[in-house]
Design a protein around this motif. Sequence first.
Motif, PDB file in Angstrom:
ATOM      1  N   SER A 148     -27.206 112.913 -52.091  1.00  0.00           N
ATOM      2  CA  SER A 148     -28.571 112.397 -52.029  1.00  0.00           C
ATOM      3  C   SER A 148     -29.454 113.001 -53.115  1.00  0.00           C
ATOM      4  CB  SER A 148     -29.172 112.676 -50.646  1.00  0.00           C
ATOM      5  OG  SER A 148     -30.481 112.155 -50.557  1.00  0.00           O
ATOM      6  N   VAL A 149     -29.413 114.324 -53.217  1.00  0.00           N
ATOM      7  CA  VAL A 149     -30.259 115.009 -54.201  1.00  0.00           C
ATOM      8  C   VAL A 149     -29.773 114.716 -55.616  1.00  0.00           C
ATOM      9  CG1 VAL A 149     -31.086 117.252 -55.004  1.00  0.00           C
ATOM     10  CG2 VAL A 149     -30.869 116.805 -52.552  1.00  0.00           C
ATOM     11  N   ALA A 150     -28.450 114.785 -55.832  1.00  0.00           N
ATOM     12  CA  ALA A 150     -27.907 114.547 -57.163  1.00  0.00           C
ATOM     13  C   ALA A 150     -28.137 113.104 -57.614  1.00  0.00           C
ATOM     14  CB  ALA A 150     -26.416 114.869 -57.190  1.00  0.00           C
ATOM     15  N   GLY A 151     -27.996 112.157 -56.682  1.00  0.00           N
ATOM     16  CA  GLY A 151     -28.218 110.760 -57.043  1.00  0.00           C
ATOM     17  C   GLY A 151     -29.651 110.486 -57.441  1.00  0.00           C
ATOM     18  N   GLY A 152     -30.609 111.038 -56.692  1.00  0.00           N
ATOM     19  CA  GLY A 152     -32.004 110.873 -57.060  1.00  0.00           C
ATOM     20  C   GLY A 152     -32.337 111.579 -58.361  1.00  0.00           C
ATOM     21  N   TRP A 153     -31.844 112.805 -58.520  1.00  0.00           N
ATOM     22  CA  TRP A 153     -32.113 113.582 -59.726  1.00  0.00           C
ATOM     23  C   TRP A 153     -31.528 112.904 -60.960  1.00  0.00           C
ATOM     24  CZ3 TRP A 153     -28.590 115.709 -63.141  1.00  0.00           C
ATOM     25  CH2 TRP A 153     -29.128 116.531 -64.128  1.00  0.00           C
ATOM     26  N   SER A 154     -30.337 112.312 -60.840  1.00  0.00           N
ATOM     27  CA  SER A 154     -29.654 111.729 -61.997  1.00  0.00           C
ATOM     28  C   SER A 154     -30.471 110.626 -62.649  1.00  0.00           C
ATOM     29  CB  SER A 154     -28.287 111.175 -61.584  1.00  0.00           C
ATOM     30  OG  SER A 154     -27.442 112.202 -61.126  1.00  0.00           O
ATOM     31  N   SER A 155     -30.960 109.685 -61.856  1.00  0.00           N
ATOM     32  CA  SER A 155     -31.725 108.597 -62.468  1.00  0.00           C
ATOM     33  C   SER A 155     -33.076 109.093 -62.977  1.00  0.00           C
ATOM     34  CB  SER A 155     -31.909 107.436 -61.488  1.00  0.00           C
ATOM     35  OG  SER A 155     -32.655 107.821 -60.358  1.00  0.00           O
ATOM     36  N   SER A 156     -33.686 110.057 -62.276  1.00  0.00           N
ATOM     37  CA  SER A 156     -34.943 110.641 -62.764  1.00  0.00           C
ATOM     38  C   SER A 156     -34.732 111.360 -64.092  1.00  0.00           C
ATOM     39  CB  SER A 156     -35.512 111.617 -61.727  1.00  0.00           C
ATOM     40  OG  SER A 156     -35.944 110.936 -60.567  1.00  0.00           O
ATOM     41  N   ALA A 157     -33.617 112.091 -64.207  1.00  0.00           N
ATOM     42  CA  ALA A 157     -33.315 112.811 -65.451  1.00  0.00           C
ATOM     43  C   ALA A 157     -33.090 111.838 -66.600  1.00  0.00           C
ATOM     44  CB  ALA A 157     -32.097 113.699 -65.250  1.00  0.00           C
ATOM     45  N   LEU A 158     -32.404 110.727 -66.324  1.00  0.00           N
ATOM     46  CA  LEU A 158     -32.181 109.734 -67.373  1.00  0.00           C
ATOM     47  C   LEU A 158     -33.500 109.135 -67.857  1.00  0.00           C
ATOM     48  CD1 LEU A 158     -29.038 107.890 -65.945  1.00  0.00           C
ATOM     49  CD2 LEU A 158     -29.129 109.341 -67.982  1.00  0.00           C
ATOM     50  N   ILE A 159     -34.417 108.850 -66.921  1.00  0.00           N
ATOM     51  CA  ILE A 159     -35.718 108.300 -67.291  1.00  0.00           C
ATOM     52  C   ILE A 159     -36.488 109.294 -68.154  1.00  0.00           C
ATOM     53  CG2 ILE A 159     -37.968 107.561 -66.389  1.00  0.00           C
ATOM     54  CD1 ILE A 159     -36.425 106.450 -63.949  1.00  0.00           C
ATOM     55  N   GLN A 160     -36.460 110.573 -67.783  1.00  0.00           N
ATOM     56  CA  GLN A 160     -37.158 111.594 -68.563  1.00  0.00           C
ATOM     57  C   GLN A 160     -36.568 111.746 -69.960  1.00  0.00           C
ATOM     58  OE1 GLN A 160     -36.963 114.806 -65.511  1.00  0.00           O
ATOM     59  NE2 GLN A 160     -39.185 114.902 -65.765  1.00  0.00           N
ATOM     60  N   ARG A 161     -35.311 111.365 -70.151  1.00  0.00           N
ATOM     61  CA  ARG A 161     -34.678 111.430 -71.464  1.00  0.00           C
ATOM     62  C   ARG A 161     -34.873 110.151 -72.272  1.00  0.00           C
ATOM     63  NH1 ARG A 161     -32.194 115.013 -68.351  1.00  0.00           N
ATOM     64  NH2 ARG A 161     -31.119 116.815 -69.269  1.00  0.00           N
ATOM     65  N   GLY A 162     -35.668 109.248 -71.750  1.00  0.00           N
ATOM     66  CA  GLY A 162     -36.010 108.053 -72.499  1.00  0.00           C
ATOM     67  C   GLY A 162     -35.218 106.818 -72.152  1.00  0.00           C
ATOM     68  N   VAL A 163     -34.279 106.922 -71.208  1.00  0.00           N
ATOM     69  CA  VAL A 163     -33.536 105.737 -70.771  1.00  0.00           C
ATOM     70  C   VAL A 163     -34.456 104.885 -69.898  1.00  0.00           C
ATOM     71  CG1 VAL A 163     -31.476 104.919 -69.563  1.00  0.00           C
ATOM     72  CG2 VAL A 163     -31.397 107.058 -70.858  1.00  0.00           C
ATOM     73  N   SER A 164     -34.355 103.588 -69.985  1.00  0.00           N
ATOM     74  CA  SER A 164     -35.237 102.715 -69.204  1.00  0.00           C
ATOM     75  C   SER A 164     -35.003 102.884 -67.710  1.00  0.00           C
ATOM     76  CB  SER A 164     -35.004 101.255 -69.591  1.00  0.00           C
ATOM     77  OG  SER A 164     -33.741 100.809 -69.140  1.00  0.00           O
ATOM     78  N   VAL A 165     -36.011 102.544 -66.942  1.00  0.00           N
ATOM     79  CA  VAL A 165     -35.893 102.601 -65.487  1.00  0.00           C
ATOM     80  C   VAL A 165     -34.751 101.705 -65.026  1.00  0.00           C
ATOM     81  CG1 VAL A 165     -37.032 102.043 -63.297  1.00  0.00           C
ATOM     82  CG2 VAL A 165     -38.317 103.175 -65.119  1.00  0.00           C
ATOM     83  N   ASN A 166     -34.662 100.510 -65.612  1.00  0.00           N
ATOM     84  CA  ASN A 166     -33.627  99.560 -65.227  1.00  0.00           C
ATOM     85  C   ASN A 166     -32.225 100.130 -65.452  1.00  0.00           C
ATOM     86  OD1 ASN A 166     -32.711  96.726 -64.573  1.00  0.00           O
ATOM     87  ND2 ASN A 166     -31.915  96.887 -66.658  1.00  0.00           N
ATOM     88  N   LYS A 167     -31.960 100.649 -66.645  1.00  0.00           N
ATOM     89  CA  LYS A 167     -30.624 101.180 -66.934  1.00  0.00           C
ATOM     90  C   LYS A 167     -30.336 102.435 -66.124  1.00  0.00           C
ATOM     91  CE  LYS A 167     -30.186  99.314 -71.610  1.00  0.00           C
ATOM     92  NZ  LYS A 167     -30.035  99.633 -73.060  1.00  0.00           N
ATOM     93  N   SER A 168     -31.340 103.274 -65.925  1.00  0.00           N
ATOM     94  CA  SER A 168     -31.129 104.522 -65.184  1.00  0.00           C
ATOM     95  C   SER A 168     -30.742 104.249 -63.742  1.00  0.00           C
ATOM     96  CB  SER A 168     -32.406 105.375 -65.229  1.00  0.00           C
ATOM     97  OG  SER A 168     -32.727 105.729 -66.553  1.00  0.00           O
ATOM     98  N   ARG A 169     -31.517 103.416 -63.065  1.00  0.00           N
ATOM     99  CA  ARG A 169     -31.234 103.122 -61.657  1.00  0.00           C
ATOM    100  C   ARG A 169     -29.880 102.421 -61.515  1.00  0.00           C
ATOM    101  NH1 ARG A 169     -35.231 106.353 -60.750  1.00  0.00           N
ATOM    102  NH2 ARG A 169     -37.299 105.483 -60.367  1.00  0.00           N
ATOM    103  N   LYS A 170     -29.628 101.422 -62.357  1.00  0.00           N
ATOM    104  CA  LYS A 170     -28.407 100.632 -62.195  1.00  0.00           C
ATOM    105  C   LYS A 170     -27.162 101.412 -62.588  1.00  0.00           C
ATOM    106  CE  LYS A 170     -30.515  96.057 -62.427  1.00  0.00           C
ATOM    107  NZ  LYS A 170     -30.655  94.794 -63.189  1.00  0.00           N
ATOM    108  N   PHE A 171     -27.250 102.265 -63.585  1.00  0.00           N
ATOM    109  CA  PHE A 171     -26.088 103.074 -63.953  1.00  0.00           C
ATOM    110  C   PHE A 171     -25.677 103.972 -62.791  1.00  0.00           C
ATOM    111  CE2 PHE A 171     -24.452 107.169 -65.474  1.00  0.00           C
ATOM    112  CZ  PHE A 171     -23.282 106.748 -66.092  1.00  0.00           C
ATOM    113  N   VAL A 172     -26.643 104.640 -62.163  1.00  0.00           N
ATOM    114  CA  VAL A 172     -26.330 105.538 -61.054  1.00  0.00           C
ATOM    115  C   VAL A 172     -25.811 104.753 -59.856  1.00  0.00           C
ATOM    116  CG1 VAL A 172     -27.288 107.225 -59.435  1.00  0.00           C
ATOM    117  CG2 VAL A 172     -27.959 107.294 -61.836  1.00  0.00           C
ATOM    118  N   MET A 173     -26.409 103.607 -59.561  1.00  0.00           N
ATOM    119  CA  MET A 173     -25.981 102.823 -58.408  1.00  0.00           C
ATOM    120  C   MET A 173     -24.578 102.250 -58.602  1.00  0.00           C
ATOM    121  SD  MET A 173     -29.590 100.956 -57.400  1.00  0.00           S
ATOM    122  CE  MET A 173     -29.104 100.425 -55.760  1.00  0.00           C
ATOM    123  N   LEU A 174     -24.251 101.796 -59.809  1.00  0.00           N
ATOM    124  CA  LEU A 174     -22.904 101.290 -60.061  1.00  0.00           C
ATOM    125  C   LEU A 174     -21.876 102.409 -59.950  1.00  0.00           C
ATOM    126  CD1 LEU A 174     -20.983  99.030 -60.881  1.00  0.00           C
ATOM    127  CD2 LEU A 174     -21.535  99.531 -63.288  1.00  0.00           C
TER     128      LEU A 174
END
Length: 393
Positions: free
Chosen positions: A246-272
């Motif tokens: 739970s914590v790692a999944g939430g942190w992963s997409s947040s970390a990707l967004i902070q590194r400049g990855v789009s919200v769309n790609k960050s959320r979908k990459f982690v969910m896939l």
Amino acid sequence: MATTINYADRQLLGILKPILDTEIGWSEREYGYVVLAFQAAYAIGLTGSGWLLDRIGARRGYALATGIWSLAIAAHAVSSSFIGFVAARFALGVSEAGNYPAAIKSVAEHFPQHQRATATGLFNAGSNVGAMLAPLLVPLVLAALDWRWAFLFAAIPGLIWVVAWLLLTPREHRPERAAMRRATPLRHLVRTRGLWAYAIAKFLTDPVWWFFLFWLPDFLNKSHGLQVSQLGLPLLTVYLLADVGSVAGGWSSSALIQRGVSVNKSRKFVMLTCAILILPVAWAPSLQGLWPTVFLVSLAVAGHQAWSANLLTLVSDQFPAEEAASVAGFGGTIGAVGGMAMAWMVGHWLDAESGYSAIFLAAAGAYLVAFAVIHLLVPVIGGQEHRSASPLA
């Protein structure tokens, strides 16, 4: 803390099922109906609580829900029949439904977008903490008292939490109250693609979580001979790793967004990624050893919780805070309908002595199907097309 209490309370029934099978004398089908009563009430309560929270605010609504569900879990202690448990589970389901809409609304109000998945992962981890505490504490109660006391003791933390919540949570300011009164009617929200992407994904994947929550102790009992006193360590392992997920999944997409990855790609990459990691659980019923089975189930539950942290965040990614509880509640209702269907089917399937294999296979594939639905309905998460286009268009 509220989510921890919420899940510890609902977990009690599954933990005590082997004892209640003898004490109450219900069949597998009747136990399925008890679970179904909770799911039906939860479905009703989610949409109702979402509507109410967007109008009276999370502070009062959360306290009301938690106070009622604490009394409802205590009511289990005076139930001595199948009908009594159906009534107690229905009351618990209606009131516990307020937890997630209130928590999602609070995250939408208080966190910027790049932090929301992390915050959601943290509060969502409470579901696993509660699921871990229950199998550890119940044997301690049973060693000195009977099963009724387990339900009575479970009511105390929620009542304490209500007092703390009201004392520590600031009151809403007048502009926030006005926004609550201006909340968008649900009849307009149900015309958006974003709501249906969230709702259908909940319908497909929430039942998997409910299955593990209510039937995992029974599965371990029947497949590996574990008694109530032996469930503690395996369930602790499953839900501890689920917390990590739970914590790692939430942190992963947040970390990707902070590194400049789009919200769309960050959320979908982690969910896939989560959907792929869950696939091996299909082989769990065929494994002979206890701990290989526990590992596969742990991987699936961790994947579910990482998936859930991002799925829940889709609400605040696409809707403003004043609509968040309504969207979360409606989507949760659709998910609970899926849970009701699961409870009915699993109860009848097991009563027919058909085994767990087909159930685990369906659970394994549900997430890839849900991911495809999200991608089709919302090609760009955070985009604006969901506000104007009907999913039926």
